[in-house]
Design a protein around this motif. Structure first.
Motif, mmCIF file in Angstrom:
data_model
loop_
_atom_site.group_PDB
_atom_site.id
_atom_site.type_symbol
_atom_site.label_atom_id
_atom_site.label_comp_id
_atom_site.label_asym_id
_atom_site.label_seq_id
_atom_site.Cartn_x
_atom_site.Cartn_y
_atom_site.Cartn_z
ATOM 1 N N ARG A 49 13.735 0.338 -13.741
ATOM 2 C CA ARG A 49 12.201 -0.176 -13.571
ATOM 3 C C ARG A 49 11.375 0.057 -14.734
ATOM 4 O O ARG A 49 11.779 0.989 -15.428
ATOM 5 N N GLN A 50 10.384 -0.796 -14.922
ATOM 6 C CA GLN A 50 9.694 -0.300 -16.311
ATOM 7 C C GLN A 50 8.150 -0.516 -15.952
ATOM 8 O O GLN A 50 7.459 -1.464 -15.599
ATOM 9 N N GLY A 51 7.323 0.746 -15.629
ATOM 10 C CA GLY A 51 6.038 0.884 -15.401
ATOM 11 C C GLY A 51 5.051 0.435 -16.776
ATOM 12 O O GLY A 51 5.647 0.547 -17.548
ATOM 13 N N GLN B 266 0.927 -1.157 -0.081
ATOM 14 C CA GLN B 266 -0.011 0.190 0.048
ATOM 15 C C GLN B 266 0.848 1.186 0.203
ATOM 16 O O GLN B 266 2.094 1.210 0.252
ATOM 17 N N THR B 267 0.367 2.262 -0.249
ATOM 18 C CA THR B 267 1.113 3.692 -0.459
ATOM 19 C C THR B 267 1.617 3.851 1.049
ATOM 20 O O THR B 267 1.055 3.769 2.110
ATOM 21 N N GLY B 268 2.827 4.121 1.102
ATOM 22 C CA GLY B 268 3.533 4.648 2.185
ATOM 23 C C GLY B 268 4.378 3.377 2.837
ATOM 24 O O GLY B 268 5.172 3.535 3.637
ATOM 25 N N ASP B 269 4.109 2.153 2.344
ATOM 26 C CA ASP B 269 4.647 1.104 2.682
ATOM 27 C C ASP B 269 5.954 0.954 2.270
ATOM 28 O O ASP B 269 6.540 1.616 1.403
ATOM 29 N N SER C 116 -0.690 -0.124 -4.171
ATOM 30 C CA SER C 116 -2.054 0.557 -4.246
ATOM 31 C C SER C 116 -2.367 1.645 -3.501
ATOM 32 O O SER C 116 -1.764 2.102 -2.583
ATOM 33 N N SER C 117 -3.243 2.294 -3.939
ATOM 34 C CA SER C 117 -3.623 3.683 -3.247
ATOM 35 C C SER C 117 -4.634 3.659 -2.305
ATOM 36 O O SER C 117 -5.357 2.775 -2.176
ATOM 37 N N GLU D 67 2.787 5.631 -7.991
ATOM 38 C CA GLU D 67 3.745 5.649 -9.381
ATOM 39 C C GLU D 67 5.188 4.740 -9.359
ATOM 40 O O GLU D 67 5.947 4.914 -10.399
ATOM 41 N N ASP D 68 5.215 4.309 -8.292
ATOM 42 C CA ASP D 68 6.452 3.419 -8.170
ATOM 43 C C ASP D 68 6.042 2.154 -8.570
ATOM 44 O O ASP D 68 7.220 1.166 -8.905
#
Length: 123
Positions: A38-40, A13-16, A122-123, A89-90
């Motif tokens: 990395r490749q998003g 999760q976000t912030g983890d 995840s957001s 975005e990561d």
């Protein structure tokens, strides 16, 4: 022949935080710069971080500076990427890479790649 195997990806999760590892097999690990790219989804592969042979010099993409830390263990032939304060975005497939002897962020300079490990935030 050099082979790289990444591990440690997952869904967070976000912030983890998450720690990626890269196992290097082959000769003279300590001779090489180790890097993470990395490749998003729908994006080109981009530089994340690199570390020189001794571990004393590191270089980061601006987008991860202050949140990610690259390290290496020359006794265990391992490289790591500690990721904190993760953002959606990561989200990407993260690749370990090596090849050059000097610190460089250019993708084309790296001729050995792992298969990648998925990181989803995840957001």
């Amino acid at each position: 022949q050099i082979q790289l195997v990444e591990s440690g990806g997952g869904l967070v999760q976000t912030g983890d935080s998450l720690r990626l590892s890269c196992a290097f097999s082959g000769p003279a690990f300590s001779n090489y710069v180790m890097a993470w790219f990395r490749q998003g989804p729908g994006k080109e592969r981009e530089f994340v971080a690199a570390i020189n042979w001794s571990g004393e010099i590191t270089h980061y993409a601006d987008s991860v500076k202050g949140r990610f830390t690259i390290s290496r263990d020359n006794l265990k032939d391992m490289a790591h990427l500690q990721m904190s304060s993760l953002k959606p975005e990561d989200t990407a497939v993260y690749f370990c890479a090596t090849g050059p002897r000097r610190l460089i962020a250019t993708l084309e300079a790296y001729n050995y790649w792992g298969q990648g490990t998925q990181v989803t935030v995840s957001s």
